[in-house]
Design a protein around this motif. Structure first.
Motif, PDB file in Angstrom:
ATOM      1  N   ASN A  48       0.845  -1.188   0.000  1.00 48.44           N
ATOM      2  CA  ASN A  48       0.000   0.000   0.000  1.00 48.44           C
ATOM      3  C   ASN A  48       0.884   1.242   0.000  1.00 48.44           C
ATOM      4  O   ASN A  48       2.114   1.143   0.062  1.00 48.44           O
ATOM      5  CB  ASN A  48      -0.953  -0.014   1.208  1.00 48.44           C
ATOM      6  N   SER A  83       1.163   1.756  -5.917  1.00 53.95           N
ATOM      7  CA  SER A  83       2.215   1.575  -4.908  1.00 53.95           C
ATOM      8  C   SER A  83       3.305   0.652  -5.420  1.00 53.95           C
ATOM      9  O   SER A  83       4.499   0.891  -5.182  1.00 53.95           O
ATOM     10  CB  SER A  83       1.605   1.013  -3.620  1.00 53.95           C
ATOM     11  N   SER A 248      -4.670   1.429   6.977  1.00 47.46           N
ATOM     12  CA  SER A 248      -4.863   1.144   5.552  1.00 47.46           C
ATOM     13  C   SER A 248      -5.420  -0.255   5.310  1.00 47.46           C
ATOM     14  O   SER A 248      -5.791  -0.570   4.172  1.00 47.46           O
ATOM     15  CB  SER A 248      -3.533   1.298   4.808  1.00 47.46           C
ATOM     16  N   THR A 293      -6.473   4.883   0.219  1.00 50.53           N
ATOM     17  CA  THR A 293      -5.495   3.946  -0.325  1.00 50.53           C
ATOM     18  C   THR A 293      -6.167   2.726  -0.942  1.00 50.53           C
ATOM     19  O   THR A 293      -5.478   1.825  -1.409  1.00 50.53           O
ATOM     20  CB  THR A 293      -4.526   3.476   0.776  1.00 50.53           C
TER      21      THR A 293
END
Length: 450
Positions: A48, A83, A248, A293
Motif C-alpha cells: 500500500n 504503490s 490502511s 489507499t
C-alpha cells in the motif's frame, strides 16, 4: 630560549598532526563501516502507499549512506498497482544494488510482489515459497463491452510492463507474460529452473554467501557485489508508519468508518453529549485516510450515508419500523459494495461485514427504541411539565390571582371565579409567564390522592 621555542613549536606541530590523525581516522572507519553494511527491510503485508513510501525512503538511505546493497525480504499477497510501480521505480533508479528475497519458508510473492521481485538486481527465494499470479483484477466491471475493452487495455499494459522488467533484468519474459495473462504461479525450484530468480537460499547467511562476487550492471558497467562479511542493518517502521499501515487495512478502515457513523448518529440524536461526536469525527477522518489507499465505490459510501439518514428519520417519523428495516438493508448493501475490486487482499472480510452490520443494527434499534419512548413520555419539567399539576389558590382569582403550584408562586387566570384556598389544576401556560387554571372539587382531589 630559541631551543625552548623550537621544542615548543615541535610539540605544537606534533599535537596538530595527532589531532588531524584523530579527526580523520574515525571518518575513514565510518566510511568503511557504512560500505560494509547492507540495509535490510522485511515486509509481510499488503503493498500500500505507506509500505511503498517506507521502502523508497530506505532505498534512498541506502544510497545516501553508501551501503553495499538494499535487501528486501518480502511475503505479500499483492497490493495496489500504483504503490507497486512506485517501489519498482525506486528499485530501478537505485545506484546501490537491490536484492529481493522471498522468505521465510511458506511465504509468497504474489501479484504486485512478483513484479517487484522481477525488478530486483538479484532475486532469491527460500525453499517452500512461491511467486506469480499477477493478473490485474477488474475494478467493479459490469461485464459490458466498454468494461471488457478497458480490462483488455489494462491487461495489455500489465503484460508489457512485466515483460519490460524481465527483459531489463535478463529474466524469462515468457514466464513474466504468463503470470499476468494466465495467473501462473511457480514454486521456488521451478522459478529457478525457468530463470525467473537467481538463486534459492535457506536463510540470510546462505543468501549472502551465494550473492558474494555476483555481477550487476549500472549505466552499462559491470560491477561486483561483495556481501561476505557484510553487516545486516535492519530498518523497522516507526510508530507513525505502523499506525498508518494498520489503518490502511480494509477491515480496520471499514470498522473505523462504522465507528464514526455510530458516534455522529449518537451525537445528533442526543445533542450535547460531545464525547460520541468527537470520537466519531476522529474515527471518520482516520477511516477516510485508510479508504483513500483503497479502490472505493462511492455508491457504497452513499448507501451507508442513506442508512444513517433512515435511522435518523425513524426517530421523528412513525413508520412502524419500516425505516429501520430500510436502514439495515442499506447498511448491509453499502458495506458489501464499499470496496470496488475483485482482489481478495483488498476486500473487506465477509465475516467482519456480517458481524459489524449485526452489531450496528442492534445498536441503532436499541437507541431508536429508547429515544422514541422518551419522546412519547409526558413532560416532567419546563412549561409543559406544569400542565396537569395541582396546587392551591393563594388569592381569589377573578379572573386573575396568585396560585402556589410545584413549589412556586405563579400568576394565574381562570375562566371561572376561584376563591382563595381552593384546589386548582393547571390547564396550560399562557403568554406572559402566566398559568391558566381551573377549579378542582375537593372530592376529586381526595380521590386523585388516594
Amino acid at each position: 630560549m630559541k631551543r625552548f621555542q623550537r621544542v615548543i613549536s615541535f610539540l605544537l606541530v606534533a599535537m596538530l598532526l595527532a589531532g588531524l590523525g584523530v579527526t580523520f581516522t574515525p571518518v575513514s572507519e565510518a566510511s568503511q563501516s557504512a560500505a560494509a553494511r547492507i540495509n535490510i527491510v522485511r515486509i509481510a503485508d499488503v503493498i500500500n502507499p505507506v509500505v511503498a513510501r517506507f521502502i523508497i525512503d530506505e532505498i534512498d538511505r541506502t544510497n545516501r549512506e553508501g551501503m553495499r546493497a538494499f535487501l528486501l525480504e518480502i511475503d505479500t499477497p499483492g497490493g495496489l498497482d500504483t504503490s507497486m510501480r512506485e517501489i519498482i521505480q525506486g528499485i530501478l533508479n537505485s545506484p546501490a544494488p537491490v536484492i529481493v528475497y522471498v522468505s521465510p519458508k511458506g511465504a509468497r510473492a504474489a501479484s504486485a510482489g512478483a513484479l517487484i521481485t522481477l525488478a530486483a538486481d538479484f532475486a532469491a527465494m527460500a525453499p517452500g515459497t512461491n511467486i506469480g499470479a499477477s493478473t490485474p483484477v477488474a475494478l467493479g466491471g459490469g461485464g459490458g463491452e466498454q468494461d471488457q475493452a478497458m480490462m483488455e487495455k489494462v491487461l495489455q499494459d500489465a503484460v508489457a510492463y512485466a515483460r519490460s522488467l524481465a527483459e531489463q533484468r535478463g529474466r524469462n519474459q515468457e514466464w513474466a507474460e504468463r503470470i499476468v495473462r494466465e495467473g501462473l504461479s511457480s514454486q521456488a525450484s521451478e522459478a529457478l529452473e525457468l530463470q525467473v530468480i537467481d538463486l534459492i537460499a535457506e536463510d540470510e547467511a546462505d543468501l549472502l554467501v551465494q550473492l558474494d562476487g555476483r555481477r550487476y550492471l549500472r549505466a552499462g558497467q559491470a560491477l561486483v557485489l561483495e556481501t561476505r562479511g557484510a553487516e545486516l542493518v535492519r530498518a523497522e517502521m516507526n510508530w507513525r508508519q505502523r499506525i498508518l499501515t494498520a489503518i490502511s487495512n480494509p477491515n480496520v478502515a471499514y470498522l473505523l468508518l462504522m465507528l464514526g457513523f455510530l458516534g455522529i448518529f449518537f451525537e445528533l440524536s442526543n445533542p450535547g453529549a460531545i464525547v460520541p461526536g468527537a470520537i466519531g469525527a476522529i474515527a471518520l477522518l482516520l477511516a477516510f485516510f485508510g479508504l483513500q489507499t483503497l479502490p472505493v465505490n462511492y455508491v457504497g459510501v452513499l448507501l451507508l450515508l442513506l442508512a444513517i439518514v433512515l435511522f435518523m428519520l425513524e426517530i421523528y417519523v412513525s413508520s412502524y419500523g419500516m425505516l429501520t428495516v430500510g436502514g439495515i438493508l442499506s447498511l448491509a448493501l453499502g458495506s458489501l459494495m464499499l470496496i470496488d475490486t475483485a482482489d481478495p487482499t483488498l476486500q473487506i472480510s465477509r465475516a467482519v461485514i456480517f458481524a459489524t452490520v449485526l452489531v450496528c443494527a442492534g445498536f441503532f434499534i436499541i437507541v431508536i427504541y429508547f429515544v422514541t419512548r422518551t419522546q412519547r413520555r409526558p413532560a416532567y419539567s419546563g412549561a409543559e411539565g406544569l400542565v396537569g399539576e395541582r396546587g392551591t389558590a393563594q388569592s381569589a382569582i377573578a379572573p386573575e390571582g396568585r396560585v402556589f403550584v410545584h413549589g412556586e408562586l405563579w400568576t394565574a387566570r381562570s375562566a371561572e371565579p376561584i376563591d382563595a384556598g381552593e384546589v386548582v389544576e393547571v390547564i396550560a401556560m399562557i403568554p406572559g409567564m402566566k398559568l391558566e387554571v381551573r377549579r378542582v372539587d375537593r372530592s376529586q382531589d381526595a380521590q386523585a390522592r388516594s
